[in-house]
Write a protein that holds these residues in place. Sequence first.
Motif, PDB file in Angstrom:
ATOM      1  N   ARG A 128       0.841  -1.207   0.000  1.00 28.71           N
ATOM      2  CA  ARG A 128       0.000   0.000   0.000  1.00 28.71           C
ATOM      3  C   ARG A 128       0.875   1.255   0.000  1.00 28.71           C
ATOM      4  N   LEU A 129       1.961   1.235   0.747  1.00 30.44           N
ATOM      5  CA  LEU A 129       2.885   2.361   0.774  1.00 30.44           C
ATOM      6  C   LEU A 129       3.461   2.614  -0.617  1.00 30.44           C
ATOM      7  N   VAL A 130       3.974   1.568  -1.241  1.00 37.07           N
ATOM      8  CA  VAL A 130       4.599   1.705  -2.566  1.00 37.07           C
ATOM      9  C   VAL A 130       3.611   2.282  -3.569  1.00 37.07           C
ATOM     10  N   LEU A 131       2.444   1.678  -3.666  1.00 27.35           N
ATOM     11  CA  LEU A 131       1.460   2.151  -4.640  1.00 27.35           C
ATOM     12  C   LEU A 131       0.926   3.528  -4.271  1.00 27.35           C
ATOM     13  N   GLY A 132       0.759   3.783  -2.980  1.00 28.31           N
ATOM     14  CA  GLY A 132       0.289   5.092  -2.539  1.00 28.31           C
ATOM     15  C   GLY A 132       1.275   6.199  -2.861  1.00 28.31           C
ATOM     16  N   LEU A 133       2.567   5.892  -2.835  1.00 33.38           N
ATOM     17  CA  LEU A 133       3.587   6.882  -3.165  1.00 33.38           C
ATOM     18  C   LEU A 133       3.646   7.157  -4.663  1.00 33.38           C
ATOM     19  N   GLY A 134       2.904   6.376  -5.447  1.00 37.77           N
ATOM     20  CA  GLY A 134       2.922   6.567  -6.892  1.00 37.77           C
ATOM     21  C   GLY A 134       4.006   5.759  -7.575  1.00 37.77           C
ATOM     22  N   ALA A 135       4.625   4.856  -6.838  1.00 37.04           N
ATOM     23  CA  ALA A 135       5.694   4.027  -7.388  1.00 37.04           C
ATOM     24  C   ALA A 135       5.115   2.684  -7.830  1.00 37.04           C
ATOM     25  N   SER A 136       5.988   1.795  -8.256  1.00 39.89           N
ATOM     26  CA  SER A 136       5.567   0.455  -8.644  1.00 39.89           C
ATOM     27  C   SER A 136       6.398  -0.561  -7.870  1.00 39.89           C
ATOM     28  N   VAL A 137       5.918  -1.788  -7.852  1.00 39.16           N
ATOM     29  CA  VAL A 137       6.637  -2.869  -7.185  1.00 39.16           C
ATOM     30  C   VAL A 137       7.601  -3.469  -8.203  1.00 39.16           C
ATOM     31  N   ALA A 138       8.865  -3.487  -7.867  1.00 38.80           N
ATOM     32  CA  ALA A 138       9.879  -3.998  -8.788  1.00 38.80           C
ATOM     33  C   ALA A 138       9.554  -5.435  -9.197  1.00 38.80           C
ATOM     34  N   GLY A 139       9.629  -5.698 -10.494  1.00 35.77           N
ATOM     35  CA  GLY A 139       9.397  -7.044 -11.011  1.00 35.77           C
ATOM     36  C   GLY A 139       7.942  -7.383 -11.253  1.00 35.77           C
ATOM     37  N   GLU A 140       7.034  -6.433 -11.013  1.00 31.36           N
ATOM     38  CA  GLU A 140       5.605  -6.682 -11.203  1.00 31.36           C
ATOM     39  C   GLU A 140       4.997  -5.596 -12.081  1.00 31.36           C
ATOM     40  N   SER A 141       4.059  -5.985 -12.910  1.00 29.94           N
ATOM     41  CA  SER A 141       3.278  -4.985 -13.626  1.00 29.94           C
ATOM     42  C   SER A 141       2.320  -4.342 -12.626  1.00 29.94           C
ATOM     43  N   LEU A 142       1.734  -3.223 -13.008  1.00 31.17           N
ATOM     44  CA  LEU A 142       0.772  -2.564 -12.131  1.00 31.17           C
ATOM     45  C   LEU A 142      -0.399  -3.496 -11.835  1.00 31.17           C
ATOM     46  N   ALA A 143      -0.864  -4.212 -12.864  1.00 32.00           N
ATOM     47  CA  ALA A 143      -1.979  -5.150 -12.669  1.00 32.00           C
ATOM     48  C   ALA A 143      -1.596  -6.256 -11.694  1.00 32.00           C
ATOM     49  N   GLU A 144      -0.371  -6.768 -11.809  1.00 26.64           N
ATOM     50  CA  GLU A 144       0.090  -7.825 -10.893  1.00 26.64           C
ATOM     51  C   GLU A 144       0.197  -7.294  -9.469  1.00 26.64           C
ATOM     52  N   ALA A 145       0.719  -6.070  -9.321  1.00 31.81           N
ATOM     53  CA  ALA A 145       0.858  -5.480  -7.988  1.00 31.81           C
ATOM     54  C   ALA A 145      -0.504  -5.268  -7.345  1.00 31.81           C
ATOM     55  N   ARG A 146      -1.458  -4.775  -8.122  1.00 31.77           N
ATOM     56  CA  ARG A 146      -2.803  -4.559  -7.583  1.00 31.77           C
ATOM     57  C   ARG A 146      -3.483  -5.880  -7.239  1.00 31.77           C
ATOM     58  N   ALA A 147      -3.280  -6.907  -8.069  1.00 32.43           N
ATOM     59  CA  ALA A 147      -3.876  -8.220  -7.785  1.00 32.43           C
ATOM     60  C   ALA A 147      -3.285  -8.808  -6.500  1.00 32.43           C
ATOM     61  N   ALA A 148      -1.975  -8.642  -6.315  1.00 34.26           N
ATOM     62  CA  ALA A 148      -1.333  -9.143  -5.096  1.00 34.26           C
ATOM     63  C   ALA A 148      -1.885  -8.422  -3.869  1.00 34.26           C
ATOM     64  N   LEU A 149      -2.073  -7.120  -3.989  1.00 32.26           N
ATOM     65  CA  LEU A 149      -2.624  -6.357  -2.873  1.00 32.26           C
ATOM     66  C   LEU A 149      -4.062  -6.769  -2.590  1.00 32.26           C
ATOM     67  N   GLU A 150      -4.822  -7.011  -3.629  1.00 27.99           N
ATOM     68  CA  GLU A 150      -6.213  -7.466  -3.459  1.00 27.99           C
ATOM     69  C   GLU A 150      -6.252  -8.794  -2.705  1.00 27.99           C
ATOM     70  N   ARG A 151      -5.348  -9.705  -3.042  1.00 33.21           N
ATOM     71  CA  ARG A 151      -5.298 -11.001  -2.341  1.00 33.21           C
ATOM     72  C   ARG A 151      -4.940 -10.825  -0.865  1.00 33.21           C
ATOM     73  N   LEU A 152      -4.117  -9.828  -0.566  1.00 33.24           N
ATOM     74  CA  LEU A 152      -3.657  -9.604   0.806  1.00 33.24           C
ATOM     75  C   LEU A 152      -4.600  -8.741   1.636  1.00 33.24           C
ATOM     76  N   ASP A 153      -5.516  -8.043   1.002  1.00 35.47           N
ATOM     77  CA  ASP A 153      -6.355  -7.028   1.660  1.00 35.47           C
ATOM     78  C   ASP A 153      -7.100  -7.623   2.853  1.00 35.47           C
ATOM     79  N   TYR A 154      -6.638  -7.255   4.051  1.00 36.19           N
ATOM     80  CA  TYR A 154      -7.190  -7.823   5.289  1.00 36.19           C
ATOM     81  C   TYR A 154      -8.646  -7.428   5.483  1.00 36.19           C
ATOM     82  N   GLY A 155      -8.984  -6.195   5.148  1.00 33.86           N
ATOM     83  CA  GLY A 155     -10.373  -5.756   5.262  1.00 33.86           C
ATOM     84  C   GLY A 155     -11.296  -6.596   4.391  1.00 33.86           C
ATOM     85  N   ARG A 156     -10.878  -6.872   3.157  1.00 31.58           N
ATOM     86  CA  ARG A 156     -11.669  -7.706   2.257  1.00 31.58           C
ATOM     87  C   ARG A 156     -11.773  -9.129   2.796  1.00 31.58           C
TER      88      ARG A 156
END
Length: 196
Positions: free
Chosen positions: A153-181
């Motif tokens: 969340r910090l990385v994406l919130g800062l406007g950066a990307s996760v090294a080695g992942e596309s934006l779609a992959e990073a968002r999908a990984a975050l969706e899988r981890l989302d504790y609230g969800r």
Amino acid sequence: MSFLKNWTAKPTAAAPATQDARLLPESVPLQLAPILAALGQVLAEIEPAALDVDVARAKLADLCRDLAIEPVDPLELDPVAAGLDRGAIERLALLVLVLERRMIPESTLKRIFEGRARTAAREGLFDVARGTSLVTLDLLRGSPLRREELARRLVLGLGASVAGESLAEARAALERLDYGRLMAEAERARRAAGKG
């Protein structure tokens, strides 16, 4: 009050369709491992009572000055900080301490904050702190998955990307981890089981 408009402005239609308006124009890939290491270090050392919104804002201003960037006026942060509960303040201070550890290279931090310090502060720190209400310090200390969620969340919130992942992959990984969800899904499952 004109600064409030700048903080709450929505992306306009003029933004390129392929570019998320919150992301930096150039890709700024960040490695998760050093951020996770910094999170673990800070969590092991810090006492919750020491986590304070005013200290976090001062440390953020110091960070900007260290990067030779004009810090955000503290008065402009007041509306963004308003209404933060104790848990959000703790997460905000934790995130600022992670940045202070310089696990993100200074040149990269400068690219993230230069010309967009308000956006980086609001979306990368305050919004992340406010938007993860179920992720407590105790949960972060005990769960590598929750630390990864906060780091992503910090990385994406800062406007950066996760090294080695596309934006779609990073968002999908975050969706899988989302504790609230995950908690909401568990609650729905409990309700459905109770009706059956």
